[in-house]
Structures are given as structure tokens and as C-alpha cells.
Design a protein around this motif. Sequence first.
Motif, PDB file in Angstrom:
ATOM      1  N   MET A   1       0.827  -1.197   0.000  1.00  0.00           N
ATOM      2  CA  MET A   1       0.000   0.000   0.000  1.00  0.00           C
ATOM      3  C   MET A   1       0.862   1.248   0.000  1.00  0.00           C
ATOM      4  O   MET A   1       0.565   2.227  -0.696  1.00  0.00           O
ATOM      5  N   ALA A   2       1.947   1.243   0.747  1.00  0.00           N
ATOM      6  CA  ALA A   2       2.842   2.394   0.782  1.00  0.00           C
ATOM      7  C   ALA A   2       3.469   2.645  -0.584  1.00  0.00           C
ATOM      8  O   ALA A   2       3.584   3.794  -1.021  1.00  0.00           O
ATOM      9  N   LEU A   3       3.857   1.583  -1.280  1.00  0.00           N
ATOM     10  CA  LEU A   3       4.443   1.735  -2.609  1.00  0.00           C
ATOM     11  C   LEU A   3       3.416   2.246  -3.613  1.00  0.00           C
ATOM     12  O   LEU A   3       3.718   3.136  -4.415  1.00  0.00           O
ATOM     13  N   ILE A   4       2.212   1.726  -3.561  1.00  0.00           N
ATOM     14  CA  ILE A   4       1.150   2.192  -4.461  1.00  0.00           C
ATOM     15  C   ILE A   4       0.873   3.670  -4.207  1.00  0.00           C
ATOM     16  O   ILE A   4       0.754   4.466  -5.143  1.00  0.00           O
ATOM     17  N   LYS A   5       0.782   4.036  -2.942  1.00  0.00           N
ATOM     18  CA  LYS A   5       0.532   5.436  -2.594  1.00  0.00           C
ATOM     19  C   LYS A   5       1.645   6.323  -3.140  1.00  0.00           C
ATOM     20  O   LYS A   5       1.383   7.383  -3.716  1.00  0.00           O
ATOM     21  N   LEU A   6       2.902   5.911  -2.973  1.00  0.00           N
ATOM     22  CA  LEU A   6       4.040   6.678  -3.466  1.00  0.00           C
ATOM     23  C   LEU A   6       3.962   6.872  -4.971  1.00  0.00           C
ATOM     24  O   LEU A   6       4.166   7.978  -5.483  1.00  0.00           O
TER      25      LEU A   6
ATOM     26  N   VAL B   1       1.301   6.731  -6.946  1.00  0.00           N
ATOM     27  CA  VAL B   1       0.170   7.594  -7.311  1.00  0.00           C
ATOM     28  C   VAL B   1       0.499   9.047  -6.997  1.00  0.00           C
ATOM     29  O   VAL B   1       0.278   9.949  -7.826  1.00  0.00           O
ATOM     30  N   LEU B   2       1.045   9.305  -5.811  1.00  0.00           N
ATOM     31  CA  LEU B   2       1.374  10.680  -5.441  1.00  0.00           C
ATOM     32  C   LEU B   2       2.451  11.262  -6.344  1.00  0.00           C
ATOM     33  O   LEU B   2       2.394  12.442  -6.710  1.00  0.00           O
TER      34      LEU B   2
END
Length: 64
Positions: free
Chosen positions: A20-25, A27-28
Motif C-alpha cells: 500500500m505504501a508503494l502504491i501510494k508513493l 500515485v502521489l
Amino acid sequence: MTLDEANDMLSAPLFDNEEMALIKLLVLESLANYNALPVANRQGSIYAKLKQIQRKIYELNDEL
């Protein structure tokens, strides 16, 4: 696979915290690239999808 194993898989979180942290990074980072563009260029479908994914990420983070 037993029924219990299948139910466990279905009820498990879709992504773990690291994923989830990688996906968020990602996308941001993509949104930051779009935010550097003039407003007229941010009206495309990719920008809209990134914003949608961003909202879903925040919702999923609340569930984890």
C-alpha cells in the motif's frame, strides 16, 4: 484448497502495508507530475483515474 482457506483468502486485505505504501508513493508521484502542468492539461482521464485511486488508497488505509 479447503473452504476455510478460500474464505481466509477472500477476507484478507487486498494489499499489505508495504504494498500500500508503494502504491501510494507511485500515485502521489504521478499526481505531482500532473500538478506541475497548467490546469487545462489536468482534465484528462488519466488525471481523473489517479485522483480516484488516491481516494481509494486513503479508504483502504483506514481499513488496514
